[in-house]
Motif scaffolding. Structure first.
Motif, PDB file in Angstrom:
ATOM      1  N   LEU A   1       0.796  -1.080   0.070  1.00  0.00           N
ATOM      2  CA  LEU A   1      -0.018   0.139  -0.246  1.00  0.00           C
ATOM      3  C   LEU A   1       0.890   1.097  -0.038  1.00  0.00           C
ATOM      4  CD1 LEU A   1      -2.644  -1.291   2.652  1.00  0.00           C
ATOM      5  CD2 LEU A   1      -2.986  -0.987   0.328  1.00  0.00           C
ATOM      6  N   THR A   2       1.562   1.269  -0.972  1.00  0.00           N
ATOM      7  CA  THR A   2       2.478   2.704  -1.128  1.00  0.00           C
ATOM      8  C   THR A   2       2.127   3.318  -2.714  1.00  0.00           C
ATOM      9  OG1 THR A   2       4.161   1.158  -2.289  1.00  0.00           O
ATOM     10  CG2 THR A   2       4.201   1.646   0.156  1.00  0.00           C
ATOM     11  N   PRO A   3       2.323   4.687  -2.709  1.00  0.00           N
ATOM     12  CA  PRO A   3       2.111   5.302  -3.951  1.00  0.00           C
ATOM     13  C   PRO A   3       2.939   4.779  -4.951  1.00  0.00           C
ATOM     14  CG  PRO A   3       2.465   6.837  -2.072  1.00  0.00           C
ATOM     15  CD  PRO A   3       3.007   5.580  -1.728  1.00  0.00           C
ATOM     16  N   ASP A   4       2.338   5.120  -6.350  1.00  0.00           N
ATOM     17  CA  ASP A   4       3.102   4.731  -7.520  1.00  0.00           C
ATOM     18  C   ASP A   4       3.491   3.293  -7.880  1.00  0.00           C
ATOM     19  OD1 ASP A   4       3.043   7.413  -8.000  1.00  0.00           O
ATOM     20  OD2 ASP A   4       4.960   7.845  -6.531  1.00  0.00           O
ATOM     21  N   MET A   5       2.635   2.408  -7.293  1.00  0.00           N
ATOM     22  CA  MET A   5       2.952   0.952  -7.437  1.00  0.00           C
ATOM     23  C   MET A   5       1.716   0.304  -7.816  1.00  0.00           C
ATOM     24  SD  MET A   5       6.285   0.538  -7.060  1.00  0.00           S
ATOM     25  CE  MET A   5       6.229  -1.549  -7.053  1.00  0.00           C
ATOM     26  N   ALA A   6       0.650   0.880  -8.464  1.00  0.00           N
ATOM     27  CA  ALA A   6      -0.224   0.273  -9.162  1.00  0.00           C
ATOM     28  C   ALA A   6      -1.252  -0.220  -7.877  1.00  0.00           C
ATOM     29  CB  ALA A   6       0.038  -0.919 -10.110  1.00  0.00           C
ATOM     30  N   CYS A   7      -1.290   0.497  -7.195  1.00  0.00           N
ATOM     31  CA  CYS A   7      -2.120   0.094  -5.787  1.00  0.00           C
ATOM     32  C   CYS A   7      -2.561   1.352  -5.361  1.00  0.00           C
ATOM     33  CB  CYS A   7      -1.371  -0.648  -4.742  1.00  0.00           C
ATOM     34  SG  CYS A   7      -2.163  -1.038  -3.223  1.00  0.00           S
ATOM     35  N   PRO A   8      -4.189   1.302  -5.140  1.00  0.00           N
ATOM     36  CA  PRO A   8      -4.756   2.549  -4.604  1.00  0.00           C
ATOM     37  C   PRO A   8      -4.266   2.684  -3.105  1.00  0.00           C
ATOM     38  CG  PRO A   8      -6.345   0.662  -4.727  1.00  0.00           C
ATOM     39  CD  PRO A   8      -5.012   0.276  -5.444  1.00  0.00           C
ATOM     40  N   VAL A   9      -4.271   3.832  -2.656  1.00  0.00           N
ATOM     41  CA  VAL A   9      -3.672   4.256  -1.214  1.00  0.00           C
ATOM     42  C   VAL A   9      -4.440   5.625  -1.028  1.00  0.00           C
ATOM     43  CG1 VAL A   9      -1.484   3.594  -1.167  1.00  0.00           C
ATOM     44  CG2 VAL A   9      -1.917   5.931  -1.977  1.00  0.00           C
TER      45      VAL A   9
ATOM     46  N   TYR B   1     -15.725   5.622 -11.915  1.00  0.00           N
ATOM     47  CA  TYR B   1     -16.443   4.915 -12.811  1.00  0.00           C
ATOM     48  C   TYR B   1     -15.301   4.455 -13.451  1.00  0.00           C
ATOM     49  CZ  TYR B   1     -21.275   6.341 -11.336  1.00  0.00           C
ATOM     50  OH  TYR B   1     -22.380   6.505 -10.767  1.00  0.00           O
ATOM     51  N   ASP B   2     -14.882   3.038 -13.707  1.00  0.00           N
ATOM     52  CA  ASP B   2     -13.780   2.443 -14.612  1.00  0.00           C
ATOM     53  C   ASP B   2     -12.402   3.290 -14.324  1.00  0.00           C
ATOM     54  OD1 ASP B   2     -12.869   0.777 -16.174  1.00  0.00           O
ATOM     55  OD2 ASP B   2     -13.065   1.884 -18.102  1.00  0.00           O
ATOM     56  N   ASN B   3     -12.102   3.526 -12.798  1.00  0.00           N
ATOM     57  CA  ASN B   3     -10.902   4.457 -12.609  1.00  0.00           C
ATOM     58  C   ASN B   3     -10.301   3.484 -11.461  1.00  0.00           C
ATOM     59  OD1 ASN B   3      -9.151   6.051 -11.600  1.00  0.00           O
ATOM     60  ND2 ASN B   3     -10.425   7.832 -11.322  1.00  0.00           N
ATOM     61  N   ARG B   4      -9.080   2.903 -12.328  1.00  0.00           N
ATOM     62  CA  ARG B   4      -8.148   1.746 -11.524  1.00  0.00           C
ATOM     63  C   ARG B   4      -7.398   2.700 -10.527  1.00  0.00           C
ATOM     64  NH1 ARG B   4      -9.138  -0.967 -16.127  1.00  0.00           N
ATOM     65  NH2 ARG B   4      -9.597  -3.287 -15.718  1.00  0.00           N
ATOM     66  N   THR B   5      -7.377   3.837 -10.353  1.00  0.00           N
ATOM     67  CA  THR B   5      -6.463   4.277  -9.190  1.00  0.00           C
ATOM     68  C   THR B   5      -7.276   4.772  -8.089  1.00  0.00           C
ATOM     69  OG1 THR B   5      -6.913   6.874  -9.943  1.00  0.00           O
ATOM     70  CG2 THR B   5      -5.365   5.517 -11.094  1.00  0.00           C
ATOM     71  N   THR B   6      -8.577   4.460  -8.103  1.00  0.00           N
ATOM     72  CA  THR B   6      -9.237   4.495  -6.912  1.00  0.00           C
ATOM     73  C   THR B   6      -9.478   3.291  -6.061  1.00  0.00           C
ATOM     74  OG1 THR B   6     -11.568   3.922  -8.157  1.00  0.00           O
ATOM     75  CG2 THR B   6     -10.919   6.282  -8.026  1.00  0.00           C
TER      76      THR B   6
ATOM     77  N   THR C   1     -18.788  10.436  -1.475  1.00  0.00           N
ATOM     78  CA  THR C   1     -18.349  11.595  -2.120  1.00  0.00           C
ATOM     79  C   THR C   1     -18.692  11.527  -3.500  1.00  0.00           C
ATOM     80  OG1 THR C   1     -16.226  10.641  -2.628  1.00  0.00           O
ATOM     81  CG2 THR C   1     -16.464  11.548  -0.383  1.00  0.00           C
ATOM     82  N   GLU C   2     -18.306  12.683  -4.095  1.00  0.00           N
ATOM     83  CA  GLU C   2     -18.168  12.608  -5.698  1.00  0.00           C
ATOM     84  C   GLU C   2     -17.485  11.674  -6.252  1.00  0.00           C
ATOM     85  OE1 GLU C   2     -20.548  14.389  -7.522  1.00  0.00           O
ATOM     86  OE2 GLU C   2     -21.674  14.683  -5.661  1.00  0.00           O
ATOM     87  N   PRO C   3     -17.840  11.068  -7.344  1.00  0.00           N
ATOM     88  CA  PRO C   3     -16.866  10.126  -7.963  1.00  0.00           C
ATOM     89  C   PRO C   3     -15.407  10.773  -8.487  1.00  0.00           C
ATOM     90  CG  PRO C   3     -18.712  10.212  -9.584  1.00  0.00           C
ATOM     91  CD  PRO C   3     -19.130  10.963  -8.013  1.00  0.00           C
ATOM     92  N   THR C   4     -14.459  10.221  -8.356  1.00  0.00           N
ATOM     93  CA  THR C   4     -13.156  10.866  -8.940  1.00  0.00           C
ATOM     94  C   THR C   4     -13.145  10.279 -10.257  1.00  0.00           C
ATOM     95  OG1 THR C   4     -12.351  10.716  -6.423  1.00  0.00           O
ATOM     96  CG2 THR C   4     -10.811  10.815  -8.585  1.00  0.00           C
ATOM     97  N   SER C   5     -12.927  11.496 -11.134  1.00  0.00           N
ATOM     98  CA  SER C   5     -12.568  11.061 -12.613  1.00  0.00           C
ATOM     99  C   SER C   5     -11.097  11.117 -13.112  1.00  0.00           C
ATOM    100  CB  SER C   5     -13.224  11.755 -13.715  1.00  0.00           C
ATOM    101  OG  SER C   5     -13.131  13.208 -13.261  1.00  0.00           O
ATOM    102  N   ASP C   6     -10.316  11.746 -12.081  1.00  0.00           N
ATOM    103  CA  ASP C   6      -8.860  11.871 -12.547  1.00  0.00           C
ATOM    104  C   ASP C   6      -8.067  10.887 -11.640  1.00  0.00           C
ATOM    105  OD1 ASP C   6      -9.375  14.382 -13.745  1.00  0.00           O
ATOM    106  OD2 ASP C   6      -9.561  15.519 -11.870  1.00  0.00           O
ATOM    107  N   THR C   7      -6.780  11.055 -11.930  1.00  0.00           N
ATOM    108  CA  THR C   7      -5.781   9.839 -10.937  1.00  0.00           C
ATOM    109  C   THR C   7      -5.974  10.419  -9.530  1.00  0.00           C
ATOM    110  OG1 THR C   7      -4.275   9.997 -12.905  1.00  0.00           O
ATOM    111  CG2 THR C   7      -3.519   9.336 -10.779  1.00  0.00           C
ATOM    112  N   ALA C   8      -6.297   9.377  -8.956  1.00  0.00           N
ATOM    113  CA  ALA C   8      -6.702   9.593  -7.205  1.00  0.00           C
ATOM    114  C   ALA C   8      -5.372   8.907  -6.491  1.00  0.00           C
ATOM    115  CB  ALA C   8      -7.956   8.536  -6.966  1.00  0.00           C
ATOM    116  N   ASN C   9      -4.389   8.475  -7.112  1.00  0.00           N
ATOM    117  CA  ASN C   9      -3.365   8.356  -6.347  1.00  0.00           C
ATOM    118  C   ASN C   9      -2.175   9.344  -6.019  1.00  0.00           C
ATOM    119  OD1 ASN C   9      -3.964   5.602  -5.336  1.00  0.00           O
ATOM    120  ND2 ASN C   9      -2.320   4.498  -6.378  1.00  0.00           N
TER     121      ASN C   9
END
Length: 475
Positions: free
Chosen positions: A339-347, A353-358, A405-413
């Protein structure tokens, strides 16, 4: 001399249908179980159950004794030892049973299957745990999940899940002081990273994967798809959606199956969350939806196909409560290295919607298949507890009508980390959430927290290479 009475003819035994005898997985009665074992020439039966870590524990017995109403007991302390087999000190609300009383294994015959890697004909069956009074022991993982599922059924609903399990293949590692590294494939070379969705990467381990499929088929376990993930020799198996208890059982057995198939080929399969430094971690993503028991309709969708209020409240519950139950999804010190940033895992605690960074992703789907993917669980998690945590948090959101909350459409990580950064912080959140008592039970929370603290203390006794490298001559 009175005539002799004719003996009363015994009632003919009902014939066992061929479909039952041919079933790869599960029977409905002890009579069917006896016939099923006999037709396969089964000699031994492994009666297994997951401990807090998801490790199979239990007893093996001759098949003849399995069907003779033999009582199977284990000590209650089995659920109070750490992953390293130690018994931690009593702390906080963590206590031992002063008598270390027996708890009993009750076979769930619907899980009966063969053990395909054994040389002698062997079967296995997953067991529930009950006390001397016959009631479910509430702190055991399968019973924790059963309780959460019952909370849904009390409302006329049934949760549906589909787990995705990532794992690494690694070369045999006899000395834990040395780092893990990828095994050699059929090309004779160790596979490198950057092989996401690579068919060639899968083909490197064709014979091993054939054994995984073969072993799974023999046990009646259904694999939906298998892919190569981003890490070197990192694979992912996707399971078909279904009942949470049945899917947790499948993950429990799949882990065992994959390890055994790998050992047959002289390599290891590991479900550690972060087995190799600098490489992606391994997750157990869980897709979740809820259906009406009577109609079969997806509760997350209205009649017109739009998302329902229950859908949004489910997400709201996950956002609010999953951080406090994270220790059930990420149960070890090593889990938080994933669970660390920049390793393809949400933190984060975001959804989209269809956002793999969340943390909570809503895949594109028809209204009937509307679902929420929880991307936080790691593959080292006990599947029963991970599903119980995820579904329990969603249900709390529905019952408490929590708005997301409102859905996140940008990079969430990017930016700050919104989750606990370590095991002790996560434990404090679990113990500090009063809503969890109803969902998971105070006895489970107290035992689980005590065991996890014991594991942390064991970890703290180990000096890491980082400490030797940077502290030895510098401080």
């Amino acid at each position: 001399m009175p005539p002799k009475k004719k003996p009363t003819p015994s009632a003919p035994k009902p014939k066992i249908p061929a479909a039952v005898l041919d079933s790869r997985r599960g029977v409905k009665s002890w009579q069917e179980a006896a016939a099923w074992l006999k037709v396969r020439g089964i000699e031994d039966v492994e009666c297994i159950t997951p401990d807090l870590a998801g490790v199979p524990r239990g007893k093996m017995m001759p098949a003849s004794k399995f069907t003779s109403n033999t009582s199977l007991a284990l000590p209650s302390a089995l659920y109070r030892h750490t992953i390293s087999g130690e018994y931690p000190d009593e702390t906080g609300n963590f206590r031992y049973d002063s008598r270390d009383s027996d708890i009993k294994l009750v076979p769930d015959l619907s899980t009966l299957s063969v053990v395909p890697w054994e040389s002698d004909p062997t079967a296995q069956v997953i067991c529930d745990i009950v006390g001397a009074d016959g009631k479910n022991v509430p702190y055991t993982p399968r019973n924790v999940l059963k309780h959460v599922v019952k909370l849904y059924s009390d409302r006329g609903w049934k949760p549906v899940v589909a787990p995705e399990i990532e794992f690494y293949l690694v070369a045999v590692n006899e000395d834990p002081d040395y780092p893990l590294h990828p095994p050699k494939g059929r090309s004779g070379r160790s596979i490198s990273g950057g092989q996401s969705y690579s068919i060639a990467g899968i083909n490197e381990f064709d014979e091993l994967i054939d054994d995984i499929y073969h072993f799974s088929e023999k046990q009646g376990l259904e694999i939906d798809t298998l892919i190569h993930e981003e890490g070197p020799a990192q694979l992912e198996i996707n399971l078909r959606h279904g009942d949470p208890i049945q899917l947790a059982d499948q993950v429990f057995l799949f882990k065992r199956t994959i390890r055994e198939a790998a050992l047959k080929h002289g390599i290891y399969a590991t479900f550690m969350a972060k087995p190799m430094q600098g490489q992606p971690g391994s997750a157990m993503h869980v897709h979740q939806s809820v259906v009406d028991i009577n109609t079969g309709k997806n509760v997350f969708s209205n009649d017109d196909g739009s998302p329902s209020k229950e859908f949004f409240h489910f997400i709201g519950g996950m956002q609010k409560f999953v951080p406090s139950s994270l220790v059930m999804l990420a149960p070890y010190v090593n889990s938080y290295r994933r669970l660390t940033p920049d390793m393809a895992c949400p933190v984060n605690n975001a959804w989209g919607y269809d956002n793999r960074t969340t943390a909570f992703r809503v895949p594109v789907s028809d209204p009937s298949a509307r679902r929420v993917e929880n991307r936080l669980p790691s593959s080292d998690a006990n599947p029963y507890l991970a599903l119980a945590a995820s579904l329990g948090c969603g249900l709390l959101g529905i019952t408490k009508e929590i708005q997301p909350t409102e859905p996140t459409s940008d990079t969430a990580n990017e930016g700050s980390i919104e989750l606990p950064r370590g095991l002790l912080e996560a434990l404090a959140l679990l113990e500090g959430e009063p809503a969890f008592e109803e969902v998971y039970g105070s006895e489970f929370i107290n035992i689980y927290a005590g065991v996890k603290r014991g594991e942390f203390e064991t970890f703290m006794q180990v000096i890491s290479p980082w400490e030797r490298e940077f502290l030895l001559l510098n401080v």
